[in-house]
Design a protein around this motif. Structure first.
Motif, PDB file in Angstrom:
ATOM      1  N   MET A   1       0.852  -1.194   0.000  1.00 48.47           N
ATOM      2  CA  MET A   1       0.000   0.000   0.000  1.00 48.47           C
ATOM      3  C   MET A   1       0.883   1.237   0.000  1.00 48.47           C
ATOM      4  SD  MET A   1      -3.223   0.932   0.093  1.00 48.47           S
ATOM      5  CE  MET A   1      -4.244   2.348   0.450  1.00 48.47           C
ATOM      6  N   ASP A   2       0.655   2.161  -0.953  1.00 52.89           N
ATOM      7  CA  ASP A   2       1.434   3.388  -1.019  1.00 52.89           C
ATOM      8  C   ASP A   2       1.055   4.310   0.139  1.00 52.89           C
ATOM      9  OD1 ASP A   2       2.440   2.464  -3.475  1.00 52.89           O
ATOM     10  OD2 ASP A   2       0.714   3.299  -4.533  1.00 52.89           O
ATOM     11  N   ALA A   3       2.074   4.943   0.756  1.00 52.81           N
ATOM     12  CA  ALA A   3       1.841   5.888   1.850  1.00 52.81           C
ATOM     13  C   ALA A   3       2.058   7.299   1.323  1.00 52.81           C
ATOM     14  CB  ALA A   3       2.786   5.593   3.006  1.00 52.81           C
ATOM     15  N   LEU A   4       1.053   8.156   1.491  1.00 54.86           N
ATOM     16  CA  LEU A   4       1.068   9.488   0.892  1.00 54.86           C
ATOM     17  C   LEU A   4       0.618  10.539   1.896  1.00 54.86           C
ATOM     18  CD1 LEU A   4      -0.969   8.419  -2.267  1.00 54.86           C
ATOM     19  CD2 LEU A   4       1.514   8.670  -2.205  1.00 54.86           C
ATOM     20  N   LYS A  28      -5.732   8.685   1.385  1.00 54.84           N
ATOM     21  CA  LYS A  28      -5.986   7.301   1.782  1.00 54.84           C
ATOM     22  C   LYS A  28      -6.335   6.450   0.568  1.00 54.84           C
ATOM     23  CE  LYS A  28      -8.696   4.451   4.965  1.00 54.84           C
ATOM     24  NZ  LYS A  28      -9.740   4.451   6.029  1.00 54.84           N
ATOM     25  N   LEU A  29      -7.152   6.999  -0.314  1.00 50.42           N
ATOM     26  CA  LEU A  29      -7.531   6.293  -1.538  1.00 50.42           C
ATOM     27  C   LEU A  29      -6.443   6.406  -2.602  1.00 50.42           C
ATOM     28  CD1 LEU A  29     -10.104   4.767  -2.575  1.00 50.42           C
ATOM     29  CD2 LEU A  29     -10.698   6.885  -3.752  1.00 50.42           C
ATOM     30  N   GLY A  30      -5.619   7.464  -2.505  1.00 52.82           N
ATOM     31  CA  GLY A  30      -4.601   7.706  -3.521  1.00 52.82           C
ATOM     32  C   GLY A  30      -5.182   8.315  -4.773  1.00 52.82           C
ATOM     33  N   ALA A  31      -6.074   9.307  -4.619  1.00 52.49           N
ATOM     34  CA  ALA A  31      -6.722   9.940  -5.766  1.00 52.49           C
ATOM     35  C   ALA A  31      -6.712  11.450  -5.584  1.00 52.49           C
ATOM     36  CB  ALA A  31      -8.152   9.434  -5.923  1.00 52.49           C
ATOM     37  N   PHE A  32      -6.378  12.166  -6.678  1.00 51.20           N
ATOM     38  CA  PHE A  32      -6.202  13.619  -6.593  1.00 51.20           C
ATOM     39  C   PHE A  32      -6.584  14.247  -7.929  1.00 51.20           C
ATOM     40  CE2 PHE A  32      -3.007  11.216  -4.319  1.00 51.20           C
ATOM     41  CZ  PHE A  32      -3.184  11.648  -3.011  1.00 51.20           C
ATOM     42  N   ALA A  33      -7.137  15.469  -7.886  1.00 48.71           N
ATOM     43  CA  ALA A  33      -7.518  16.137  -9.127  1.00 48.71           C
ATOM     44  C   ALA A  33      -7.651  17.635  -8.895  1.00 48.71           C
ATOM     45  CB  ALA A  33      -8.835  15.578  -9.664  1.00 48.71           C
ATOM     46  N   VAL A  34      -7.437  18.392  -9.974  1.00 51.19           N
ATOM     47  CA  VAL A  34      -7.680  19.833 -10.009  1.00 51.19           C
ATOM     48  C   VAL A  34      -8.453  20.146 -11.281  1.00 51.19           C
ATOM     49  CG1 VAL A  34      -6.585  22.074 -10.421  1.00 51.19           C
ATOM     50  CG2 VAL A  34      -5.754  20.612  -8.589  1.00 51.19           C
ATOM     51  N   CYS A  35      -9.475  20.992 -11.159  1.00 55.89           N
ATOM     52  CA  CYS A  35     -10.259  21.447 -12.303  1.00 55.89           C
ATOM     53  C   CYS A  35     -10.346  22.967 -12.279  1.00 55.89           C
ATOM     54  CB  CYS A  35     -11.679  20.877 -12.261  1.00 55.89           C
ATOM     55  SG  CYS A  35     -11.785  19.093 -12.451  1.00 55.89           S
ATOM     56  N   ASP A  36     -10.329  23.568 -13.448  1.00 57.96           N
ATOM     57  CA  ASP A  36     -10.440  25.020 -13.595  1.00 57.96           C
ATOM     58  C   ASP A  36     -11.607  25.288 -14.531  1.00 57.96           C
ATOM     59  OD1 ASP A  36     -10.201  27.699 -14.111  1.00 57.96           O
ATOM     60  OD2 ASP A  36      -8.131  27.632 -14.815  1.00 57.96           O
ATOM     61  N   VAL A  54     -18.326  13.590 -10.751  1.00 57.04           N
ATOM     62  CA  VAL A  54     -18.467  12.422 -11.623  1.00 57.04           C
ATOM     63  C   VAL A  54     -17.222  11.539 -11.544  1.00 57.04           C
ATOM     64  CG1 VAL A  54     -18.685  11.668 -14.023  1.00 57.04           C
ATOM     65  CG2 VAL A  54     -20.092  13.557 -13.174  1.00 57.04           C
ATOM     66  N   VAL A  55     -16.047  12.151 -11.584  1.00 55.11           N
ATOM     67  CA  VAL A  55     -14.817  11.364 -11.526  1.00 55.11           C
ATOM     68  C   VAL A  55     -14.657  10.706 -10.157  1.00 55.11           C
ATOM     69  CG1 VAL A  55     -12.295  11.475 -11.623  1.00 55.11           C
ATOM     70  CG2 VAL A  55     -13.669  12.690 -13.322  1.00 55.11           C
ATOM     71  N   ARG A  56     -14.981  11.440  -9.103  1.00 51.59           N
ATOM     72  CA  ARG A  56     -14.884  10.849  -7.761  1.00 51.59           C
ATOM     73  C   ARG A  56     -15.817   9.650  -7.636  1.00 51.59           C
ATOM     74  NH1 ARG A  56     -15.468  15.266  -4.120  1.00 51.59           N
ATOM     75  NH2 ARG A  56     -17.684  15.146  -4.569  1.00 51.59           N
ATOM     76  N   ASP A  57     -17.040   9.780  -8.133  1.00 53.20           N
ATOM     77  CA  ASP A  57     -17.976   8.653  -8.071  1.00 53.20           C
ATOM     78  C   ASP A  57     -17.426   7.443  -8.834  1.00 53.20           C
ATOM     79  OD1 ASP A  57     -19.685  10.186  -6.581  1.00 53.20           O
ATOM     80  OD2 ASP A  57     -21.093  10.603  -8.215  1.00 53.20           O
ATOM     81  N   ALA A  58     -16.812   7.711  -9.986  1.00 55.99           N
ATOM     82  CA  ALA A  58     -16.282   6.611 -10.803  1.00 55.99           C
ATOM     83  C   ALA A  58     -15.053   5.984 -10.156  1.00 55.99           C
ATOM     84  CB  ALA A  58     -15.944   7.121 -12.200  1.00 55.99           C
ATOM     85  N   TRP A  59     -14.128   6.822  -9.692  1.00 57.72           N
ATOM     86  CA  TRP A  59     -12.862   6.309  -9.159  1.00 57.72           C
ATOM     87  C   TRP A  59     -13.009   5.669  -7.779  1.00 57.72           C
ATOM     88  CZ3 TRP A  59      -8.452  10.321 -10.549  1.00 57.72           C
ATOM     89  CH2 TRP A  59      -8.302  10.347 -11.947  1.00 57.72           C
ATOM     90  N   THR A  60     -14.139   5.903  -7.121  1.00 61.34           N
ATOM     91  CA  THR A  60     -14.387   5.239  -5.836  1.00 61.34           C
ATOM     92  C   THR A  60     -15.339   4.052  -5.981  1.00 61.34           C
ATOM     93  OG1 THR A  60     -16.181   6.801  -5.331  1.00 61.34           O
ATOM     94  CG2 THR A  60     -13.985   7.334  -4.487  1.00 61.34           C
ATOM     95  N   SER A  61     -15.785   3.772  -7.195  1.00 56.71           N
ATOM     96  CA  SER A  61     -16.727   2.674  -7.407  1.00 56.71           C
ATOM     97  C   SER A  61     -16.050   1.326  -7.173  1.00 56.71           C
ATOM     98  CB  SER A  61     -17.290   2.723  -8.827  1.00 56.71           C
ATOM     99  OG  SER A  61     -16.285   2.393  -9.769  1.00 56.71           O
ATOM    100  N   VAL A 255       5.132  11.506  -1.604  1.00 56.08           N
ATOM    101  CA  VAL A 255       5.195  10.048  -1.525  1.00 56.08           C
ATOM    102  C   VAL A 255       6.119   9.666  -0.372  1.00 56.08           C
ATOM    103  CG1 VAL A 255       5.761   7.921  -2.750  1.00 56.08           C
ATOM    104  CG2 VAL A 255       4.857   9.895  -4.018  1.00 56.08           C
ATOM    105  N   LEU A 256       5.584   8.961   0.607  1.00 53.60           N
ATOM    106  CA  LEU A 256       6.381   8.517   1.753  1.00 53.60           C
ATOM    107  C   LEU A 256       6.941   7.118   1.540  1.00 53.60           C
ATOM    108  CD1 LEU A 256       4.083   9.704   4.683  1.00 53.60           C
ATOM    109  CD2 LEU A 256       6.046  10.898   3.699  1.00 53.60           C
ATOM    110  N   GLU A 257       6.116   6.251   0.998  1.00 48.39           N
ATOM    111  CA  GLU A 257       6.511   4.857   0.805  1.00 48.39           C
ATOM    112  C   GLU A 257       5.775   4.309  -0.401  1.00 48.39           C
ATOM    113  OE1 GLU A 257       6.411   0.634   3.318  1.00 48.39           O
ATOM    114  OE2 GLU A 257       5.921   2.532   4.292  1.00 48.39           O
ATOM    115  N   VAL A 258       6.462   3.458  -1.155  1.00 55.42           N
ATOM    116  CA  VAL A 258       5.889   2.895  -2.372  1.00 55.42           C
ATOM    117  C   VAL A 258       5.907   1.377  -2.277  1.00 55.42           C
ATOM    118  CG1 VAL A 258       6.136   2.676  -4.871  1.00 55.42           C
ATOM    119  CG2 VAL A 258       6.624   4.855  -3.768  1.00 55.42           C
ATOM    120  N   ASP A 259       4.814   0.771  -2.681  1.00 53.07           N
ATOM    121  CA  ASP A 259       4.716  -0.680  -2.741  1.00 53.07           C
ATOM    122  C   ASP A 259       4.302  -1.058  -4.163  1.00 53.07           C
ATOM    123  OD1 ASP A 259       4.602  -3.331  -1.951  1.00 53.07           O
ATOM    124  OD2 ASP A 259       2.493  -3.197  -1.357  1.00 53.07           O
TER     125      ASP A 259
END
Length: 396
Positions: A1-4, A28-36, A54-61, A255-259
């Motif tokens: 599990m990646d630690a961020l 915790k989920l490892g998901a990030f976005a910016v919109c303008d 919409v993207v959050r709903d999809a990426w958390t499905s 990024v703290l730790e990568v797996d």
């Protein structure tokens, strides 16, 4: 599990009366976005918020998380394609949702938004991008822009018609997008994969930041920041202090730790240098190389092993990163060379396979993936096929 660790900062700026930027931060989920967002009557903030939703709903499905987990267990060709398709599909659905909302309300006609975001999977950051918000990788105190601006100015610069060209008028084209969510019938979503390493930092930001803070300074600010929160705020503060003509938003991810365990730094840098000088990829910008490499899969063969021209369910070519292979005729293929190049042009498989002269480290490229990439990204495809023609000797 990646630690961020991650944090966002945003500011309306000194000119606008409302903030049309939106962001999503979920370490915790490892998901990030910016919109303008863009559009009159506060429609821009509707578009950016809708894209995030919409993207959050999809990426958390459940289905998407299953694709992430499958990729994390084994990043083979099919699982990589499935995850990239799911990432891209979510952003395309956001585009459709914005267009539907605009059609339903005449006051929101023409609204749209940029989108730049990524999801972490198995030690990789998997990106999706449309518009002129940007993503940067900050490594060893140096920032590198990962995304390309989908703007008229960027197109002119790529064609050699930018600053310094006769008749060039930056004020005329400044801020004019060639691609964004909600604009036009179809959105072009660029996707690519960046392997993560401990202490890497990723920056996502709207053009309200990059208009005032150059790439080199982004690296300096983020590298000296004691935390993602302080770094994100420092980027936004710098933009507002220097003019603040637009909304300014920054997301900083550390990024703290990568797996699994990442490739050692010296090996990674050597691989990057070989790819940048290779006949197939050497003519591409760093951002184009990232997009091209999303279809490349690491392979290793011990000395004496046959290197199969048909593998991973398709004809394949191999970019050599380390070691050497001997062709049936006796010639050696070394680091930077493309083995079985004609496979990507639809040529027949050789009657006899090459053999690893030493232990070899390769990147496998499937023929169908290469053709699909070229069709999906036409500008990149033209450059790749031109390079391939030079390699195979079939070009004019």
């Amino acid at each position: 599990m990646d630690a961020l660790l991650a944090h966002a900062a945003t500011d309306v700026g000194r000119v606008r009366d409302h903030n049309e930027d939106a962001y999503w931060v979920d370490p915790k989920l490892g998901a990030f976005a910016v919109c303008d967002g863009m559009g009159g009557h506060a429609a821009g903030e509707v578009a950016s918020a809708l894209a995030i939703q919409v993207v959050r709903d999809a990426w958390t499905s459940r289905a998407f998380r299953a694709a992430v987990d499958a990729y994390a267990r084994e990043a083979d060709a099919d699982r990589r394609r499935a995850l990239l398709a799911a990432v891209r599909s979510a952003v395309a659905r956001a585009h459709d949702a914005i267009r539907d909302a605009a059609r339903a309300d005449p006051e929101r006609a023409g609204m749209g938004t940029t989108f730049t975001g990524f999801v972490c999977a198995g030690g990789d950051a998997v990106f999706a991008h449309a518009g002129d918000s940007r993503a940067y990788l900050v490594r060893d105190g140096i920032a590198m822009q990962l995304t390309e601006d989908h703007t008229v100015v960027a197109r002119l610069a790529a064609a050699g018609l930018g600053s310094g060209a006769p008749g060039y008028d930056p004020a005329r084209w400044q801020g004019v997008l060639t691609n964004a969510l909600g604009i036009g019938d179809r959105v072009r979503v660029a996707t690519f994969v960046v392997p993560m390493a401990p202490v890497d930092r990723f920056v996502l930001c709207s053009d309200g930041v990059t208009e005032y803070v150059a790439e080199a300074e982004i690296g300096e600010i983020v590298a000296r920041g004691p935390s993602p929160a302080r770094s994100a705020q420092a980027l936004v503060d710098a933009a507002v202090t220097r003019g603040g003509a637009d909304n300014a938003t920054a997301v900083v991810v550390k990024v703290l730790e990568v797996d699994p365990t990442p490739v050692p730094r010296d090996e990674r840098e050597r691989d990057e240098a070989i790819l940048a000088a290779s006949p197939l990829l050497g003519g591409l910008s760093p951002q184009q190389r990232l997009r091209a490499l999303r279809i490349a899969l690491p392979q290793r063969f011990d000395a004496g092993r046959a290197i199969p021209p048909v593998a991973l369910g398709d004809r394949v070519a191999y970019l050599v990163l380390d070691g050497a292979a001997r062709l049936p005729g006796g010639d050696l293929v070394r680091a930077g060379d493309l083995l079985y190049a004609r496979a990507l042009a639809g040529g027949p498989a050789p009657a006899e396979a090459a053999r690893a002269q030493t232990a070899v480290k390769l990147l496998a490229i499937r023929r169908d993936d290469f053709a699909e990439l070229a069709a999906d990204d036409e500008e990149l495809g033209v450059k790749l096929y031109d390079a391939l023609a030079d390699i195979t000797g079939s070009g004019e």
